[in-house]
Design a protein around this motif. Structure first.
Motif, mmCIF file in Angstrom:
data_model
loop_
_atom_site.group_PDB
_atom_site.id
_atom_site.type_symbol
_atom_site.label_atom_id
_atom_site.label_comp_id
_atom_site.label_asym_id
_atom_site.label_seq_id
_atom_site.Cartn_x
_atom_site.Cartn_y
_atom_site.Cartn_z
ATOM 1 N N ALA A 21 -1.386 -5.361 2.174
ATOM 2 C CA ALA A 21 -1.044 -4.579 0.988
ATOM 3 C C ALA A 21 -1.032 -3.070 1.191
ATOM 4 C CB ALA A 21 -2.013 -4.927 -0.143
ATOM 5 N N SER A 22 -1.688 -2.569 2.201
ATOM 6 C CA SER A 22 -1.727 -1.119 2.391
ATOM 7 C C SER A 22 -0.585 -0.616 3.273
ATOM 8 C CB SER A 22 -3.070 -0.694 2.984
ATOM 9 O OG SER A 22 -3.219 -1.240 4.281
ATOM 10 N N GLY A 23 0.256 -1.522 3.732
ATOM 11 C CA GLY A 23 1.321 -1.143 4.651
ATOM 12 C C GLY A 23 2.610 -0.692 3.984
ATOM 13 N N ASP A 24 3.556 -0.295 4.830
ATOM 14 C CA ASP A 24 4.844 0.223 4.388
ATOM 15 C C ASP A 24 5.655 -0.797 3.596
ATOM 16 O OD1 ASP A 24 5.375 2.877 4.890
ATOM 17 O OD2 ASP A 24 7.079 2.429 6.209
ATOM 18 N N LEU A 25 5.761 -2.017 4.088
ATOM 19 C CA LEU A 25 6.539 -3.053 3.404
ATOM 20 C C LEU A 25 6.002 -3.289 1.997
ATOM 21 C CD1 LEU A 25 8.672 -5.311 3.302
ATOM 22 C CD2 LEU A 25 6.984 -6.826 4.366
ATOM 23 N N LYS A 76 4.137 -1.267 0.004
ATOM 24 C CA LYS A 76 4.280 -0.164 -0.951
ATOM 25 C C LYS A 76 5.737 0.151 -1.273
ATOM 26 C CE LYS A 76 4.039 3.727 2.277
ATOM 27 N NZ LYS A 76 3.209 4.777 2.816
ATOM 28 N N LYS A 77 6.647 -0.073 -0.320
ATOM 29 C CA LYS A 77 8.043 0.280 -0.551
ATOM 30 C C LYS A 77 8.880 -0.860 -1.107
ATOM 31 C CE LYS A 77 8.250 3.923 2.925
ATOM 32 N NZ LYS A 77 8.797 4.332 4.231
ATOM 33 N N LYS A 78 8.493 -2.101 -0.852
ATOM 34 C CA LYS A 78 9.321 -3.240 -1.276
ATOM 35 C C LYS A 78 8.569 -4.257 -2.135
ATOM 36 C CE LYS A 78 13.004 -1.961 1.034
ATOM 37 N NZ LYS A 78 14.208 -1.544 0.367
ATOM 38 N N HIS A 118 -2.065 5.112 -4.346
ATOM 39 C CA HIS A 118 -1.240 4.930 -3.149
ATOM 40 C C HIS A 118 0.101 4.283 -3.514
ATOM 41 C CE1 HIS A 118 -0.333 3.610 0.994
ATOM 42 N NE2 HIS A 118 -0.199 2.388 0.517
ATOM 43 N N LEU A 119 0.090 3.350 -4.468
ATOM 44 C CA LEU A 119 1.304 2.632 -4.870
ATOM 45 C C LEU A 119 2.158 3.388 -5.879
ATOM 46 C CD1 LEU A 119 -0.123 -0.960 -5.465
ATOM 47 C CD2 LEU A 119 1.164 -0.154 -3.476
#
Length: 123
Positions: free
Chosen positions: A16-20, A22-24, A60-61
């Motif tokens: 959940a803390s990664g790029d995928l 937060k962005k998708k 963060h989100l």
């Protein structure tokens, strides 16, 4: 027959803390929720290796969740969605004890586990 929207749902986002995520992943979950396509009793629990408090995770989100034009830029819908989101730190993507602790703390009717992890994380 009970409509799915009357049952509770737990979504566990691993990575959940990664790029995928937060962005998708979270923007897609927000769009579903904002369109009333998720049950009213939905909880979204992010699970990752980074140490974050719930409020830090929500902050963060937030920049990746867009208010729709019909909301007129009002962020209250985004804030309402974020209030459904929790965060738990795990030792690794495969920290089954950590994931099991999330699952054991809920009595949801339905559970969805989504892997927002890099390909090497599935080995």
């Amino acid at each position: 027959m009970v409509c799915y929207s009357q049952k509770s749902l737990l979504v566990v986002v691993i990575g959940a803390s990664g790029d995928l995520a937060k962005k998708k992943t979270y923007p897609a979950l927000y769009a579903l929720w904002n369109a009333c396509l998720l049950p009213a009793n939905t909880t979204i629990c992010g699970f990752a290796r980074s140490a974050k408090a719930n409020e830090d995770f929500r902050n963060h989100l937030k920049p990746y969740l867009k208010s729709s034009k019909k909301d007129g830029g009002d962020t209250s819908r985004v804030d309402a969605f974020l209030s459904l989101c929790q965060y738990r730190k795990g030792a690794s993507y495969g920290d089954w004890e950590g994931i099991q602790s999330i699952l054991s703390e809920t009595n949801c009717d339905n559970i969805l586990i989504y892997l927002a992890i890099p390909p090497h994380g599935t080995l």
